[in-house]
Design a protein around this motif. Structure first.
Motif, PDB file in Angstrom:
ATOM      1  N   THR A  39       0.848  -1.199   0.000  1.00 46.41           N
ATOM      2  CA  THR A  39       0.000   0.000   0.000  1.00 46.41           C
ATOM      3  C   THR A  39       0.881   1.247   0.000  1.00 46.41           C
ATOM      4  OG1 THR A  39      -0.024   0.327   2.387  1.00 46.41           O
ATOM      5  CG2 THR A  39      -1.605  -1.266   1.515  1.00 46.41           C
ATOM      6  N   VAL A  40       0.227   2.372  -0.167  1.00 49.99           N
ATOM      7  CA  VAL A  40       0.957   3.649  -0.081  1.00 49.99           C
ATOM      8  C   VAL A  40       1.598   3.799   1.302  1.00 49.99           C
ATOM      9  CG1 VAL A  40      -1.101   4.977   0.605  1.00 49.99           C
ATOM     10  CG2 VAL A  40       0.777   6.137  -0.546  1.00 49.99           C
ATOM     11  N   ALA A  41       0.980   3.212   2.311  1.00 47.17           N
ATOM     12  CA  ALA A  41       1.540   3.321   3.669  1.00 47.17           C
ATOM     13  C   ALA A  41       2.876   2.580   3.769  1.00 47.17           C
ATOM     14  CB  ALA A  41       0.550   2.772   4.691  1.00 47.17           C
ATOM     15  N   ASP A  42       2.971   1.378   3.145  1.00 45.45           N
ATOM     16  CA  ASP A  42       4.258   0.666   3.134  1.00 45.45           C
ATOM     17  C   ASP A  42       5.326   1.559   2.488  1.00 45.45           C
ATOM     18  OD1 ASP A  42       3.618  -2.686   3.343  1.00 45.45           O
ATOM     19  OD2 ASP A  42       1.960  -1.412   2.710  1.00 45.45           O
ATOM     20  N   ARG A  43       4.976   2.124   1.314  1.00 42.04           N
ATOM     21  CA  ARG A  43       5.984   2.868   0.540  1.00 42.04           C
ATOM     22  C   ARG A  43       6.380   4.175   1.229  1.00 42.04           C
ATOM     23  NH1 ARG A  43       2.690   1.050  -4.258  1.00 42.04           N
ATOM     24  NH2 ARG A  43       3.846  -0.758  -5.044  1.00 42.04           N
ATOM     25  N   GLN A  44       5.400   4.869   1.761  1.00 39.80           N
ATOM     26  CA  GLN A  44       5.725   6.160   2.404  1.00 39.80           C
ATOM     27  C   GLN A  44       6.430   5.948   3.744  1.00 39.80           C
ATOM     28  OE1 GLN A  44       5.492   9.167   1.002  1.00 39.80           O
ATOM     29  NE2 GLN A  44       4.810   8.142  -0.838  1.00 39.80           N
ATOM     30  N   SER A  45       6.046   4.908   4.457  1.00 38.91           N
ATOM     31  CA  SER A  45       6.758   4.606   5.706  1.00 38.91           C
ATOM     32  C   SER A  45       8.213   4.281   5.387  1.00 38.91           C
ATOM     33  CB  SER A  45       6.086   3.424   6.425  1.00 38.91           C
ATOM     34  OG  SER A  45       6.875   3.009   7.524  1.00 38.91           O
ATOM     35  N   GLU A  46       8.423   3.481   4.329  1.00 40.94           N
ATOM     36  CA  GLU A  46       9.803   3.145   3.961  1.00 40.94           C
ATOM     37  C   GLU A  46      10.588   4.414   3.590  1.00 40.94           C
ATOM     38  OE1 GLU A  46      10.675  -0.582   2.190  1.00 40.94           O
ATOM     39  OE2 GLU A  46      11.887   0.365   0.644  1.00 40.94           O
ATOM     40  N   ALA A  47       9.958   5.318   2.852  1.00 40.52           N
ATOM     41  CA  ALA A  47      10.648   6.558   2.476  1.00 40.52           C
ATOM     42  C   ALA A  47      11.048   7.347   3.733  1.00 40.52           C
ATOM     43  CB  ALA A  47       9.745   7.403   1.572  1.00 40.52           C
ATOM     44  N   ASN A  91      -2.982  -7.094   8.123  1.00 41.17           N
ATOM     45  CA  ASN A  91      -3.737  -6.517   9.248  1.00 41.17           C
ATOM     46  C   ASN A  91      -4.086  -5.059   8.955  1.00 41.17           C
ATOM     47  OD1 ASN A  91      -3.485  -8.887  10.701  1.00 41.17           O
ATOM     48  ND2 ASN A  91      -1.777  -8.177  11.961  1.00 41.17           N
ATOM     49  N   TYR A  92      -3.084  -4.319   8.527  1.00 41.69           N
ATOM     50  CA  TYR A  92      -3.247  -2.870   8.294  1.00 41.69           C
ATOM     51  C   TYR A  92      -4.309  -2.608   7.233  1.00 41.69           C
ATOM     52  CZ  TYR A  92      -1.709   1.976   7.570  1.00 41.69           C
ATOM     53  OH  TYR A  92      -1.652   3.355   7.472  1.00 41.69           O
ATOM     54  N   ALA A  93      -4.248  -3.394   6.147  1.00 45.60           N
ATOM     55  CA  ALA A  93      -5.192  -3.185   5.046  1.00 45.60           C
ATOM     56  C   ALA A  93      -6.629  -3.475   5.475  1.00 45.60           C
ATOM     57  CB  ALA A  93      -4.807  -4.071   3.865  1.00 45.60           C
ATOM     58  N   HIS A  94      -6.778  -4.343   6.473  1.00 48.40           N
ATOM     59  CA  HIS A  94      -8.118  -4.675   6.982  1.00 48.40           C
ATOM     60  C   HIS A  94      -8.496  -3.828   8.203  1.00 48.40           C
ATOM     61  CE1 HIS A  94      -9.051  -8.274   4.508  1.00 48.40           C
ATOM     62  NE2 HIS A  94      -7.737  -8.278   4.361  1.00 48.40           N
ATOM     63  N   GLN A  95      -7.653  -2.865   8.531  1.00 47.44           N
ATOM     64  CA  GLN A  95      -7.853  -2.025   9.719  1.00 47.44           C
ATOM     65  C   GLN A  95      -7.941  -2.852  11.006  1.00 47.44           C
ATOM     66  OE1 GLN A  95     -10.383   1.506   9.320  1.00 47.44           O
ATOM     67  NE2 GLN A  95     -10.452   1.030   7.146  1.00 47.44           N
ATOM     68  N   PRO A 106      -5.728  -3.457  14.031  1.00 52.48           N
ATOM     69  CA  PRO A 106      -4.583  -2.650  14.500  1.00 52.48           C
ATOM     70  C   PRO A 106      -3.471  -3.468  15.151  1.00 52.48           C
ATOM     71  CG  PRO A 106      -6.421  -2.438  16.019  1.00 52.48           C
ATOM     72  CD  PRO A 106      -6.897  -3.340  14.910  1.00 52.48           C
ATOM     73  N   PHE A 107      -2.723  -4.177  14.333  1.00 50.58           N
ATOM     74  CA  PHE A 107      -1.616  -4.998  14.829  1.00 50.58           C
ATOM     75  C   PHE A 107      -0.532  -5.013  13.748  1.00 50.58           C
ATOM     76  CE2 PHE A 107       0.535  -8.883  16.271  1.00 50.58           C
ATOM     77  CZ  PHE A 107       0.535  -8.684  17.638  1.00 50.58           C
ATOM     78  N   SER A 108       0.232  -3.952  13.698  1.00 47.86           N
ATOM     79  CA  SER A 108       1.281  -3.767  12.700  1.00 47.86           C
ATOM     80  C   SER A 108       2.392  -2.938  13.331  1.00 47.86           C
ATOM     81  CB  SER A 108       0.768  -3.002  11.478  1.00 47.86           C
ATOM     82  OG  SER A 108      -0.382  -3.576  10.948  1.00 47.86           O
ATOM     83  N   ALA A 109       3.565  -3.000  12.719  1.00 46.68           N
ATOM     84  CA  ALA A 109       4.699  -2.281  13.291  1.00 46.68           C
ATOM     85  C   ALA A 109       5.696  -1.885  12.215  1.00 46.68           C
ATOM     86  CB  ALA A 109       5.391  -3.161  14.327  1.00 46.68           C
ATOM     87  N   VAL A 110       6.600  -1.011  12.617  1.00 47.92           N
ATOM     88  CA  VAL A 110       7.784  -0.698  11.814  1.00 47.92           C
ATOM     89  C   VAL A 110       8.951  -1.433  12.468  1.00 47.92           C
ATOM     90  CG1 VAL A 110       9.269   1.120  10.909  1.00 47.92           C
ATOM     91  CG2 VAL A 110       6.847   1.588  11.380  1.00 47.92           C
ATOM     92  N   SER A 111       9.762  -2.105  11.659  1.00 43.60           N
ATOM     93  CA  SER A 111      10.887  -2.859  12.197  1.00 43.60           C
ATOM     94  C   SER A 111      12.178  -2.348  11.570  1.00 43.60           C
ATOM     95  CB  SER A 111      10.683  -4.349  11.872  1.00 43.60           C
ATOM     96  OG  SER A 111      11.767  -5.104  12.366  1.00 43.60           O
ATOM     97  N   VAL A 112      13.104  -1.914  12.405  1.00 43.97           N
ATOM     98  CA  VAL A 112      14.370  -1.350  11.922  1.00 43.97           C
ATOM     99  C   VAL A 112      15.522  -2.027  12.659  1.00 43.97           C
ATOM    100  CG1 VAL A 112      15.774   0.739  11.710  1.00 43.97           C
ATOM    101  CG2 VAL A 112      13.278   0.887  11.482  1.00 43.97           C
ATOM    102  N   ALA A 113      16.443  -2.617  11.892  1.00 42.65           N
ATOM    103  CA  ALA A 113      17.587  -3.298  12.517  1.00 42.65           C
ATOM    104  C   ALA A 113      18.873  -2.870  11.830  1.00 42.65           C
ATOM    105  CB  ALA A 113      17.427  -4.812  12.385  1.00 42.65           C
ATOM    106  N   LEU A 114      19.961  -2.903  12.583  1.00 40.02           N
ATOM    107  CA  LEU A 114      21.287  -2.705  11.995  1.00 40.02           C
ATOM    108  C   LEU A 114      22.084  -3.995  12.166  1.00 40.02           C
ATOM    109  CD1 LEU A 114      23.475  -0.950  10.658  1.00 40.02           C
ATOM    110  CD2 LEU A 114      24.174  -0.234  12.957  1.00 40.02           C
ATOM    111  N   LEU A 115      22.567  -4.515  11.034  1.00 38.73           N
ATOM    112  CA  LEU A 115      23.467  -5.673  11.050  1.00 38.73           C
ATOM    113  C   LEU A 115      24.895  -5.162  10.925  1.00 38.73           C
ATOM    114  CD1 LEU A 115      20.677  -6.805   9.961  1.00 38.73           C
ATOM    115  CD2 LEU A 115      22.024  -8.509   8.771  1.00 38.73           C
ATOM    116  N   VAL A 116      25.787  -5.757  11.703  1.00 41.33           N
ATOM    117  CA  VAL A 116      27.209  -5.444  11.574  1.00 41.33           C
ATOM    118  C   VAL A 116      27.907  -6.752  11.223  1.00 41.33           C
ATOM    119  CG1 VAL A 116      29.228  -4.415  12.687  1.00 41.33           C
ATOM    120  CG2 VAL A 116      26.916  -3.699  13.378  1.00 41.33           C
ATOM    121  N   GLU A 117      28.570  -6.777  10.101  1.00 40.43           N
ATOM    122  CA  GLU A 117      29.230  -7.990   9.586  1.00 40.43           C
ATOM    123  C   GLU A 117      28.252  -9.163   9.565  1.00 40.43           C
ATOM    124  OE1 GLU A 117      32.646  -8.166  12.106  1.00 40.43           O
ATOM    125  OE2 GLU A 117      33.564  -6.420  11.172  1.00 40.43           O
TER     126      GLU A 117
END
Ligand code: IPD
Ligand code: CA
Ligand code: CA
Length: 283
Positions: free
Chosen positions: A52-60, A102-106, A108-119
């Motif tokens: 959805t636009v939400a996936d793309r804009q959140s990623e941006a 979940n998000y597309a069906h409203q 409310p059980f979704s999240a943003v996940s951000v991780a940093l991998l080192v080597e």
């Protein structure tokens, strides 16, 4: 179980944890903005795999934060793919909307996940659920927190007392390895098996003790990388189903509070695939 060690000094781990937090909160604000306002929901190729636009804009929004603070780092983001990898020890793994169905069906059980991998190893993980306003953070050696309070895995030591969670990959209609048999068997052995629909939150809930164990197959590195740091730093264990070392690119994970790890692994290995034979003919 060997402890994971990180080549970065503590001050750098702290700094990257703050950057990951800023990025996850920025993505979360986008998810809140588009909540209930989606005009178009596309399928990405595989049946049921939505974008959805939400996936793309959140990623941006997430990439904007990472790009400003760490312009030299490589990035693997679900919607835009891999960039800047050539021999780069730093790789950000980003799921801008984990739980798109979940998000597309409203629901409310979704999240943003951000991780940093080192080597190649995840060392910083942030999962932000904007609908419950819960911020889960962890960095190797620095512990795990929810809303900046320390969290620990549960102490449940028997499968018969446990509450588990799992999920079903988008290829479940095409493969006999579809997790249906495992779901039935573990439902039989435990107090319940939930299907949250957001792998990053499933892992965050293991980390804070709401759930005791999680297994799933068919996942991507961006689904798992942040949650793995959370579980490990909260005192849990993350491996493959057979307790061999966890591989982020295998798509398969067994994450528990540690006490249940061997029992859940053994149960999973006992399961025989159900295939599709139980379905009515017209499938
Ligand atoms: C999905 C969710 C779900 C899991 C799927 C994932 P998405 O991610 O994490 O819980 O069962 O396998 O692909 O597509 O919502 O980002
Ligand atoms: Ca995901
Ligand atoms: Ca996603």
């Amino acid at each position: 179980m060997l402890a994971v060690s990180c080549p970065l000094p503590e001050s750098e781990r702290q700094r990257y944890l703050e950057i990951a937090t800023e990025a996850a909160l920025a993505g979360g604000a986008v998810l809140q903005h588009y909540w209930g306002k989606l005009s178009e929901i596309e399928e990405k190729g595989r049946s049921g795999d939505l974008v959805t636009v939400a996936d793309r804009q959140s990623e941006a929004a997430v990439l904007d934060v990472i790009g400003r603070h760490c312009p030299d780092h490589a990035v693997l983001a679900e919607e835009s793919g891999l960039s800047g990898l050539a021999n780069n020890p730093f790789l950000w793994a980003i799921d801008p909307l984990d739980g798109t169905t979940n998000y597309a069906h409203q629901y409310p059980f979704s999240a943003v996940s951000v991780a940093l991998l080192v080597e190649g190893e995840p060392h910083i993980g942030v999962v932000y659920d904007p609908f419950h306003r819960e911020l889960f953070r962890a960095a190797t050696g620095l512990g795990a927190t929810r809303d900046r309070q320390p969290i620990r895995v549960s102490s449940t030591a028997e499968l018969s007392h446990s509450l588990l969670v799992t999920g079903f990959a988008y290829d479940r209609r095409e493969t006999e390895d579809n997790n249906y048999a495992e779901f039935c068997y573990l439902t039989h052995l435990t107090q319940g098996v939930r299907r949250g629909g957001a792998a990053a939150i499933d892992l965050a809930y293991i980390a804070c003790g709401r759930l005791d164990g999680y297994w799933e197959r068919g996942l991507s590195p961006w689904d798992l990388a942040a949650g793995v740091v959370l579980v490990r730093e909260a005192g849990g264990i993350v491996t493959a189903y057979d307790q061999s070392p966890f591989q982020l690119t295998s798509g398969r994970i067994l994450a528990t509070n540690g006490h249940l790890h061997a029992a859940l692994s053994e149960a999973l290995l006992r399961v025989k695939p159900l295939g599709f034979s139980f379905l009515p003919e017209e499938r």
